[in-house]
Scaffold this active site. Structure first.
Site, PDB file in Angstrom:
ATOM      1  N   GLU A 195      16.684 -39.048 -12.538  1.00 17.15           N
ATOM      2  CA  GLU A 195      15.746 -37.839 -13.220  1.00 17.15           C
ATOM      3  C   GLU A 195      15.092 -38.569 -14.391  1.00 17.15           C
ATOM      4  O   GLU A 195      15.557 -38.549 -15.401  1.00 17.15           O
ATOM      5  CB  GLU A 195      16.736 -36.916 -13.551  1.00 17.15           C
ATOM      6  CG  GLU A 195      16.297 -35.655 -13.581  1.00 17.15           C
ATOM      7  CD  GLU A 195      15.299 -35.221 -14.639  1.00 17.15           C
ATOM      8  OE1 GLU A 195      14.461 -35.903 -14.929  1.00 17.15           O
ATOM      9  OE2 GLU A 195      15.711 -34.071 -15.469  1.00 17.15           O
ATOM     10  N   GLU A 253       6.960 -40.649 -18.006  1.00 12.51           N
ATOM     11  CA  GLU A 253       8.341 -41.247 -18.754  1.00 12.51           C
ATOM     12  C   GLU A 253       8.558 -42.492 -18.103  1.00 12.51           C
ATOM     13  O   GLU A 253       9.497 -43.160 -18.130  1.00 12.51           O
ATOM     14  CB  GLU A 253       9.543 -40.018 -18.586  1.00 12.51           C
ATOM     15  CG  GLU A 253       9.437 -39.072 -19.678  1.00 12.51           C
ATOM     16  CD  GLU A 253      10.594 -38.232 -19.446  1.00 12.51           C
ATOM     17  OE1 GLU A 253      11.599 -38.429 -18.743  1.00 12.51           O
ATOM     18  OE2 GLU A 253      10.425 -36.877 -20.163  1.00 12.51           O
TER      19      GLU A 253
END
Length: 672
Positions: free
Chosen positions: A144, A153
């Site tokens: 995740e 990210e």
């Protein structure tokens, strides 16, 4: 050991380095993290669990051992799901040390220590082999690593590396794939966050128009995504110009490439208009067939009534480099360019394919006009707010005379131009048109008589707005600047705004409370260790402080009337002593008292004020409308008082608020 942290000093408006306890950064990271929000995201957790169970089953059905690699494990939740679904072993990777320690504790507390190994490293540093961090490559990849933009990210380089070095070829992946969707819209409101609109000024000698210079008009802006809670944007604020289309998708079970690239789709506008904005969101399929799907689609796309609120994944607003007129039915090409971490868009008329291909350049847009570097998006919106500008014009008309000598103290403000058009003789601008406006590049405390050509200032103006301000009261820097330039002011100087006031109201949040709410158990796993860790970090300092949030994105209802708690008189200099107040505010509606919201109001002239917070309470239920250009201060109560009926309402909340004139900070305490 001490650590140095950059922070704006509200008394000087300057960035300063402050010495902090060595744990400060870590506590900030935990206190401000989105972990609580993720653990409360029932939809996400449920879908991950379903996907992990299915992946483990598929591997077992082939007669293989299920070896799981969980990158960015956080609390260890996904690894525990895998272990309880029957995985033989899990490698849980977490680079942030305090988080890795918490994951170890949580894994142990839930009885999975023999099945899960927590590795405190960046995944790119993990080794595989008999003496390595992992005995062998994994055959199930669980991660995740996504943000609102999906790739911000570093998901792509992480996946790319994992497929090369850490997992078997043809491994199972949860999620299996991500798909990015786009929709073309016209929206004056969202476009106003990116371009400066003309300002109309009605002066004695006719109407003047302030227009932005052409380099600003043609500037592509900054490439960073604008991520917002699009579900709070009313449908009346934008016009849909195209259907929703798939822009690109990434299959995480195969080798992933992170190198810069572009994707192109053909759109057929469903309506004619000005294409200004690309709205975008993604969904993830947790299984190969796409039966287990978790989507970020906004309300007008998603028909389901089971709506999951989340703050860690929102929706994206991308600004096209320039607005492009489109005609219904006349096809256009939308190109998405991306590098490893970000995406940007351009729109072209559909011509011959060869011509278009040659025109794709993958360089990221760069702001050439400096304005996008000085003003953030809410600030553009504020400067474009005609009603707000009218209040300043009305006030300036009251105070300006033909021989006024003005000084403006604010960052990147249009006030000097307004004042000039409204008839001020000479205008000096501190901190940052022509020969009528002189920009003084000096700090207020270093202002010399020579800067002002020996003249005294008869009108001192400010919005006030400063780029370094985080909380509403940080713009009180205007008061400190006003104090610093006292010797240059005439004895009967007019100060605009003449004063400011701090206001407060007790509220119940529809959803924002979740980011500060303990979780206890998540999908049957005990995550109390994480709750304690967040609480401990909040107690380190944060829980005694307010935090900034743009409340137009986070609905709440008022449980009390708004109350003025402190006033600041700019006609006088900043006093030596602190300004304190104590009192109580009555609760008028039943509900959960999640916290207090605080904001500033500026009193420009006799009966003209502007609010940076509450605009109105729109109905008897107490639903609030907030200034959309400003962040309000939210102080979360450590315990929530619930009142189902008015009779068991705690009748009041008592407060103590102290403005420290030495530091420019406000300390507060509330008791229910």
């Amino acid at each position: 050991m001490k650590t140095f942290c950059g922070r704006a000093n509200p008394t000087t408006g300057a960035m300063e380095w402050l010495e902090e306890d060595e744990n400060y950064d870590y506590h900030q990271e935990i206190a401000r993290s989105r972990y609580a929000d993720m653990l409360h995201d029932k939809d996400r957790n449920m879908k991950y669990y379903q996907g992990i169970r299915a992946a483990v089953s598929r591997v077992k059905e082939r007669g293989d051992k299920a070896i799981v690699l969980d990158i960015g494990t956080g609390t260890g939740l996904l690894s525990m799901m895998a272990a309880s679904a029957g995985a033989d072993f899990c490698y849980a990777i977490e680079v942030f040390k305090p988080m890795a320690n918490a994951a170890m504790k949580i894994v142990e507390k839930n009885g999975f220590s023999d099945k899960i190994k927590v590795i405190n490293k960046h995944s790119t540093e993990v080794t595989v082999g008999p003496d390595g961090d992992m005995q062998c490559r994994a055959n199930i990849l669980v991660t995740e690593l996504f943000d609102t933009e999906l790739i911000g990210e570093g998901a792509l380089p992480t996946y790319e590396h994992a497929h090369k070095y850490l997992v078997q070829e043809g491994c199972e992946a949860v999620p299996q794939r991500a798909t990015v969707y786009v929709q073309l819209v016209e929206s004056k409101r969202m476009w106003s966050w990116n371009k400066l609109f003309p300002v109309h000024v009605k002066a004695e000698d006719g109407e003047k128009i302030i227009v932005s210079p052409s380099e600003m008009e043609n500037c592509p802006g900054v490439p960073s995504v604008c991520d917002i809670q699009l579900n709070q944007m009313p449908s009346s604020d934008f016009t849909i110009l195209s259907d929703v289309v798939t822009m690109f998708s990434v299959d995480f079970s195969k080798r992933v490439r992170s190198a810069s690239t572009y994707y192109r789709v053909q759109l057929e506008p469903v309506k004619s208009g000005k294409a200004q904005i690309v709205l975008s969101w993604w969904d993830i399929d947790m299984d190969p067939s796409g039966m287990i799907n978790c989507t970020m689609a906004p309300y007008w796309v998603k028909s389901t009534s089971a709506f999951q609120w989340r703050d860690h994944w929102m929706q994206c607003v991308y600004f096209l480099p320039n607005e492009e007129p489109v005609l219904q039915g006349e096809k256009v090409h939308l190109t998405a360019c991306r590098d490893e971490y970000s995406v940007w868009y351009k729109l072209q008329k559909a011509r011959g394919d060869e011509e278009n291909k040659a025109d794709v350049r993958v360089e990221s847009p760069v702001c050439r006009c400096q304005a996008h570097l000085l003003w953030n998006r809410p600030r553009f919106g504020e400067l474009n707010d005609q009603n707000r500008t009218r209040q300043y014009i009305k006030s300036l008309m009251k105070v300006l005379k033909t021989d006024s000598i003005c000084l403006c103290i604010s960052d990147g403000s249009l006030l000097p131009v307004l004042a000039h058009y409204l008839g001020a003789k000479q205008f000096f601008k501190a901190n940052h048109l022509e020969d009528k406006i002189k920009i003084i590049e000096a700090r207020p405390e270093l202002l010399m008589s020579s800067h002002l050509e020996g003249k005294k200032i008869s009108v001192l103006v400010g919005e006030p707005f400063f780029t370094t301000s985080l909380l509403p009261w940080h713009n009180l820097y205007f008061w400190y600047a006003r104090t610093a330039v006292t010797s240059h002011l005439t004895s009967n100087v007019t100060v605009l705004p003449q004063s400011a006031s701090l206001h407060m109201m007790i509220v119940e949040f529809q959803d924002l409370w979740r980011i500060r709410s303990p979780c206890g158990t998540c999908e049957g796993f005990d995550v109390q260790t994480m709750d304690d860790m967040i609480k401990n970090s909040l107690n380190f300092r944060e829980s005694k402080e307010a935090e900034p949030h743009p409340l137009w994105e986070y609905p709440c209802k008022s449980l009390s009337d708004p109350q003025e708690v402190l006033t600041f008189d700019f006609r006088k200099t900043v006093p030596q002593h602190c300004l304190s107040t104590e009192g109580s505010v009555n609760l008028l509606r039943k509900g959960k008292s999640h916290g207090a919201v605080l904001w500033m109001e500026y009193h420009l002239a006799a009966d003209i004020s502007v609010s940076t917070g509450l605009m109105q309470i729109s109905n008897v239920k107490g639903n609030c409308e907030w200034n959309p250009h400003c962040k309000q201060a939210v102080y979360f109560f450590s315990s929530v008082i619930e009142s189902e009926t008015l009779s068991d309402l705690p009748s009041a909340v008592t407060y103590a608020i102290n403005f420290n004139t030495k530091t420019g900070e406000i300390a507060m305490d509330f008791k229910l």
